[in-house]
Design a protein around this motif. Structure first.
Motif, PDB file in Angstrom:
ATOM      1  N   ALA A   1      -2.549  -3.707   7.722  1.00 35.46           N
ATOM      2  CA  ALA A   1      -3.679  -4.425   8.338  1.00 35.46           C
ATOM      3  C   ALA A   1      -3.225  -5.572   9.227  1.00 35.46           C
ATOM      4  CB  ALA A   1      -4.626  -4.941   7.256  1.00 35.46           C
ATOM      5  N   ALA A   2      -1.917  -5.838   9.215  1.00 39.14           N
ATOM      6  CA  ALA A   2      -1.385  -6.915  10.054  1.00 39.14           C
ATOM      7  C   ALA A   2      -1.409  -6.533  11.527  1.00 39.14           C
ATOM      8  CB  ALA A   2       0.051  -7.231   9.633  1.00 39.14           C
ATOM      9  N   LYS A   3      -1.595  -5.254  11.818  1.00 34.88           N
ATOM     10  CA  LYS A   3      -1.503  -4.779  13.195  1.00 34.88           C
ATOM     11  C   LYS A   3      -2.909  -4.807  13.821  1.00 34.88           C
ATOM     12  CE  LYS A   3       2.597  -4.365  11.682  1.00 34.88           C
ATOM     13  NZ  LYS A   3       3.214  -3.180  11.107  1.00 34.88           N
TER      14      LYS A   3
ATOM     15  N   LEU B   1       9.615   7.462  10.249  1.00 38.00           N
ATOM     16  CA  LEU B   1       8.634   6.587   9.612  1.00 38.00           C
ATOM     17  C   LEU B   1       9.007   5.150   9.937  1.00 38.00           C
ATOM     18  CD1 LEU B   1       8.452   8.235   6.066  1.00 38.00           C
ATOM     19  CD2 LEU B   1       7.033   8.729   8.065  1.00 38.00           C
ATOM     20  N   TYR B   2       8.097   4.263   9.600  1.00 37.29           N
ATOM     21  CA  TYR B   2       8.376   2.828   9.677  1.00 37.29           C
ATOM     22  C   TYR B   2       9.670   2.570   8.895  1.00 37.29           C
ATOM     23  CZ  TYR B   2       7.287  -2.159   9.283  1.00 37.29           C
ATOM     24  OH  TYR B   2       7.308  -3.526   9.356  1.00 37.29           O
ATOM     25  N   ASP B   3      10.549   1.793   9.485  1.00 33.59           N
ATOM     26  CA  ASP B   3      11.883   1.581   8.937  1.00 33.59           C
ATOM     27  C   ASP B   3      11.867   1.192   7.455  1.00 33.59           C
ATOM     28  OD1 ASP B   3      14.716   1.140   9.155  1.00 33.59           O
ATOM     29  OD2 ASP B   3      14.247  -1.013   9.137  1.00 33.59           O
TER      30      ASP B   3
ATOM     31  N   LEU C   1      -1.361 -10.714   6.687  1.00 32.82           N
ATOM     32  CA  LEU C   1      -0.567  -9.602   6.196  1.00 32.82           C
ATOM     33  C   LEU C   1      -1.498  -8.853   5.250  1.00 32.82           C
ATOM     34  CD1 LEU C   1       2.380  -8.661   6.435  1.00 32.82           C
ATOM     35  CD2 LEU C   1       2.872  -9.911   4.352  1.00 32.82           C
ATOM     36  N   GLY C   2      -1.531  -7.543   5.354  1.00 36.12           N
ATOM     37  CA  GLY C   2      -2.400  -6.786   4.462  1.00 36.12           C
ATOM     38  C   GLY C   2      -2.164  -5.306   4.608  1.00 36.12           C
ATOM     39  N   GLY C   3      -2.659  -4.548   3.645  1.00 35.60           N
ATOM     40  CA  GLY C   3      -2.527  -3.099   3.708  1.00 35.60           C
ATOM     41  C   GLY C   3      -3.727  -2.441   3.079  1.00 35.60           C
TER      42      GLY C   3
ATOM     43  N   SER D   1       6.157  -7.443  15.180  1.00 37.05           N
ATOM     44  CA  SER D   1       4.949  -6.715  14.804  1.00 37.05           C
ATOM     45  C   SER D   1       4.347  -6.008  16.013  1.00 37.05           C
ATOM     46  CB  SER D   1       3.960  -7.706  14.203  1.00 37.05           C
ATOM     47  OG  SER D   1       2.879  -7.048  13.598  1.00 37.05           O
ATOM     48  N   PHE D   2       3.093  -5.607  15.940  1.00 35.82           N
ATOM     49  CA  PHE D   2       2.365  -5.094  17.104  1.00 35.82           C
ATOM     50  C   PHE D   2       0.875  -5.114  16.805  1.00 35.82           C
ATOM     51  CE2 PHE D   2       1.041  -0.926  15.566  1.00 35.82           C
ATOM     52  CZ  PHE D   2       2.029  -0.510  14.686  1.00 35.82           C
ATOM     53  N   GLY D   3       0.080  -4.801  17.825  1.00 36.69           N
ATOM     54  CA  GLY D   3      -1.340  -4.583  17.580  1.00 36.69           C
ATOM     55  C   GLY D   3      -2.208  -5.819  17.662  1.00 36.69           C
TER      56      GLY D   3
ATOM     57  N   ALA E   1       0.836  -1.207   0.000  1.00 29.60           N
ATOM     58  CA  ALA E   1       0.000   0.000   0.000  1.00 29.60           C
ATOM     59  C   ALA E   1       0.870   1.257   0.000  1.00 29.60           C
ATOM     60  CB  ALA E   1      -0.926  -0.005   1.216  1.00 29.60           C
ATOM     61  N   ILE E   2       1.910   1.250   0.829  1.00 25.76           N
ATOM     62  CA  ILE E   2       2.771   2.437   0.947  1.00 25.76           C
ATOM     63  C   ILE E   2       3.544   2.685  -0.343  1.00 25.76           C
ATOM     64  CG2 ILE E   2       4.846   3.308   2.127  1.00 25.76           C
ATOM     65  CD1 ILE E   2       3.662   1.974   4.715  1.00 25.76           C
ATOM     66  N   SER E   3       4.097   1.619  -0.939  1.00 27.55           N
ATOM     67  CA  SER E   3       4.865   1.836  -2.170  1.00 27.55           C
ATOM     68  C   SER E   3       3.952   2.295  -3.297  1.00 27.55           C
ATOM     69  CB  SER E   3       5.674   0.588  -2.556  1.00 27.55           C
ATOM     70  OG  SER E   3       4.842  -0.534  -2.587  1.00 27.55           O
TER      71      SER E   3
ATOM     72  N   ILE F   1      -0.467  10.013   5.193  1.00 23.94           N
ATOM     73  CA  ILE F   1      -0.210   9.642   6.589  1.00 23.94           C
ATOM     74  C   ILE F   1      -0.377   8.136   6.759  1.00 23.94           C
ATOM     75  CG2 ILE F   1      -2.572   9.985   7.441  1.00 23.94           C
ATOM     76  CD1 ILE F   1      -1.311  11.247   9.981  1.00 23.94           C
ATOM     77  N   ASP F   2       0.549   7.554   7.500  1.00 23.07           N
ATOM     78  CA  ASP F   2       0.463   6.147   7.883  1.00 23.07           C
ATOM     79  C   ASP F   2      -0.268   6.121   9.226  1.00 23.07           C
ATOM     80  OD1 ASP F   2       0.979   3.629   8.983  1.00 23.07           O
ATOM     81  OD2 ASP F   2       2.943   3.468   8.018  1.00 23.07           O
ATOM     82  N   ASN F   3      -1.512   5.639   9.211  1.00 28.45           N
ATOM     83  CA  ASN F   3      -2.398   5.730  10.386  1.00 28.45           C
ATOM     84  C   ASN F   3      -2.479   4.406  11.156  1.00 28.45           C
ATOM     85  OD1 ASN F   3      -4.079   7.482  11.866  1.00 28.45           O
ATOM     86  ND2 ASN F   3      -5.942   6.767  10.856  1.00 28.45           N
TER      87      ASN F   3
HETATM   88  C1  LIG Z   1       3.967  -2.858   9.944  1.00 26.83           C
HETATM   89  C2  LIG Z   1       3.937  -1.473   9.488  1.00 26.83           C
HETATM   90  C3  LIG Z   1       4.080  -1.139   8.150  1.00 26.83           C
HETATM   91  C4  LIG Z   1       4.351  -2.157   7.085  1.00 26.83           C
HETATM   92  O1  LIG Z   1       3.304  -3.017   6.936  1.00 26.83           O
HETATM   93  P1  LIG Z   1       3.486  -4.544   6.411  1.00 26.83           P
HETATM   94  O2  LIG Z   1       2.092  -5.051   6.435  1.00 26.83           O
HETATM   95  O3  LIG Z   1       4.406  -5.217   7.355  1.00 26.83           O
HETATM   96  O4  LIG Z   1       4.038  -4.452   5.034  1.00 26.83           O
HETATM   97  C5  LIG Z   1       4.012   0.194   7.802  1.00 26.83           C
HETATM   98  N1  LIG Z   1       3.815   1.148   8.710  1.00 26.83           N
HETATM   99  C6  LIG Z   1       3.689   0.874  10.022  1.00 26.83           C
HETATM  100  C7  LIG Z   1       3.498   1.987  11.001  1.00 26.83           C
HETATM  101  C8  LIG Z   1       3.751  -0.447  10.443  1.00 26.83           C
HETATM  102  O5  LIG Z   1       3.651  -0.707  11.741  1.00 26.83           O
END
Ligand SMILES: *Cc1c(COP(=O)(O)O)cnc(C)c1O
Length: 406
Positions: free
Chosen positions: A221-223, A126-128, A232-234, A352-354, A105-107, A197-199
């Motif tokens: 969506a994994a969180k 940002l997320y690494d 795993l999802g976005g 991970s988290f969440g 999703a981010i890319s 924004i990454d929410n």
């Molecule tokens: C985990 C995470 C991502 C990446 O998501 P993936 O589903 O692992 O590709 C991006 N941003 C944040 C804040 C995340 O915690």
């Protein structure tokens, strides 16, 4: 074939409901039509890579509008679409598309908004892997810089003539800094810059960035959204015009789509999101207070603590706090960080988290002090994801581990 599009216009929501009631309704029922599935209360997993048509003319018609019709799995899928409708409605956006991962999703979002010669301004950490992606994009002539200041004058000074995207997380997911979202939107609008924004930390329940004028929201969506460490999802959520452009270009071209079974698990996770988030918030807040009073700890990073430097800003932007937080040890040596992590019994060491399970990790890997300095991260920082276990048991566990180092 029904044009069954995830659009806000079918937002059949009673206007007397509070925002929280709307969200709870969206998570449990919205976007679903059991009459379309033999009245099954839970929608089926449509494991079908394509849909077929009675006449060639119908096929030709329908494939001109893949966003609103089921044609091929790389475009739309009836199970995935339910998750998309829920996420769009939760964010109060027009449209959502789900992806195979948060990074997909981010890319996709970034590639949709940049071209060679453009600059991305990252506000805060940002997320690494997002930083790794931006590093990678330098090979296509897309540049980026990071500003760590929360001061709007400093942020404005970092905007370049070729800046086309401002990307942020607020709160950031290691140090939990907050940024003034409406002020950043103002700045961006004056200069025709897109805001993303990454929410993931807040979830759409606790922050709705589109309502502050943000252009594009992304999620992993994994969180919290999935919440059970099994998918795993976005997702990307934005207004109609932006999402249509993304759908016909980057979404369909790169093909990082969510599959039906993942969506089915995501829908199941979303049903309990409001109750899970309440518990994460309650336990997270209790643990943050306990940590803030422990002598081994220098600082606790949690936006829900009144001592947090951006607590007041948070009260304007956030409607709740999730269960991910960090703390900084008085003794910031790698040995001590390692000791605390290894002494914890109820917090598993993991990436991970969440989800339901409590997790712990540190960005200090013992050999990366330069990198930590570059990203403004204290070497004694430990991040915990407070899960759904009994909070007093988690507090006892943290206390015994921290007592070992004083
Ligand atoms: C985990 C995470 C991502 C990446 O998501 P993936 O589903 O692992 O590709 C991006 N941003 C944040 C804040 C995340 O915690």
């Amino acid at each position: 074939m029904t044009a069954n599009k995830p659009h806000l216009s079918d937002y059949i929501i009673n206007t007397n409901w509070t925002e929280e009631q709307k969200d709870e309704y969206i998570c449990t029922h919205f976007g679903e039509d059991s009459s379309a599935h033999h009245n099954a209360v839970v929608p089926p997993v449509y494991e079908s890579s394509l849909h077929v048509f009675n006449t060639f003319e119908t096929f030709l018609d329908v494939q001109k509008d893949e966003l609103n019709n089921y044609v091929y799995l790389r475009g739309t899928n009836p199970t995935v679409e339910i998750a998309e409708k829920k996420l769009a409605a939760l964010e109060r956006g027009d449209l959502c598309k789900c992806f195979s991962s948060g990074m997909a999703a981010i890319s996709t979002a970034i590639l949709a908004l940049v071209k060679t010669g453009d600059h991305v301004l990252c506000v805060g950490n940002l997320y690494d892997t997002t930083f790794k992606l931006l590093n990678y994009l330098q090979k296509f002539g897309v540049d980026f810089t990071i500003t760590h200041s929360c001061d709007m004058n400093d942020i404005a000074a970092e905007v370049q003539s070729n800046t086309t995207v401002i990307f942020m997380e607020s709160p950031t997911s290691l140090t939990f800094q907050l940024f003034d979202i409406p002020a950043i939107v103002d700045l961006a609008k004056q200069k025709n810059i897109y805001t993303v924004i990454d929410n993931t930390w807040s979830t759409p329940l606790y922050q709705k960035p589109l309502l502050f004028g943000i252009d594009v929201v992304v999620h992993s969506a994994a969180k919290y959204l999935g919440g059970h460490s099994d998918i795993l999802g976005g997702a990307i959520i934005a207004r109609q015009e932006v999402m249509e452009r993304i759908f016909y270009n980057e979404f369909m071209l790169f093909g990082g789509v969510m599959h039906a079974h993942e969506a089915w698990l995501l829908i199941r996770g979303l049903r309990t999101l409001p109750v899970r988030m309440k518990q994460h918030q309650q336990s997270g807040t209790k643990i943050a207070h306990m940590l803030a009073n422990h002598p081994a700890i220098k600082k606790v990073n949690y936006p829900g603590l009144p001592s947090h430097p951006h607590y007041e800003l948070g009260k304007k932007q956030l409607c709740g706090y999730s269960g991910l937080l960090s703390f900084e040890l008085q003794d910031d040596s790698f040995e001590t960080v390692k000791r605390v992590i290894n002494e914890l019994k109820l917090f598993s060491i993991g990436f991970s988290f969440g989800s339901y399970e409590s997790l712990v990790l540190s960005p200090n890997h013992g050999d990366n002090l330069d990198e930590l300095k570059k990203y403004n991260i204290d070497p004694g920082l430990i991040r915990i994801s407070v899960g759904l276990e009994n909070v007093d048991m988690l507090i006892d566990d943290l206390t015994q581990a921290l007592n070992k180092i004083i």
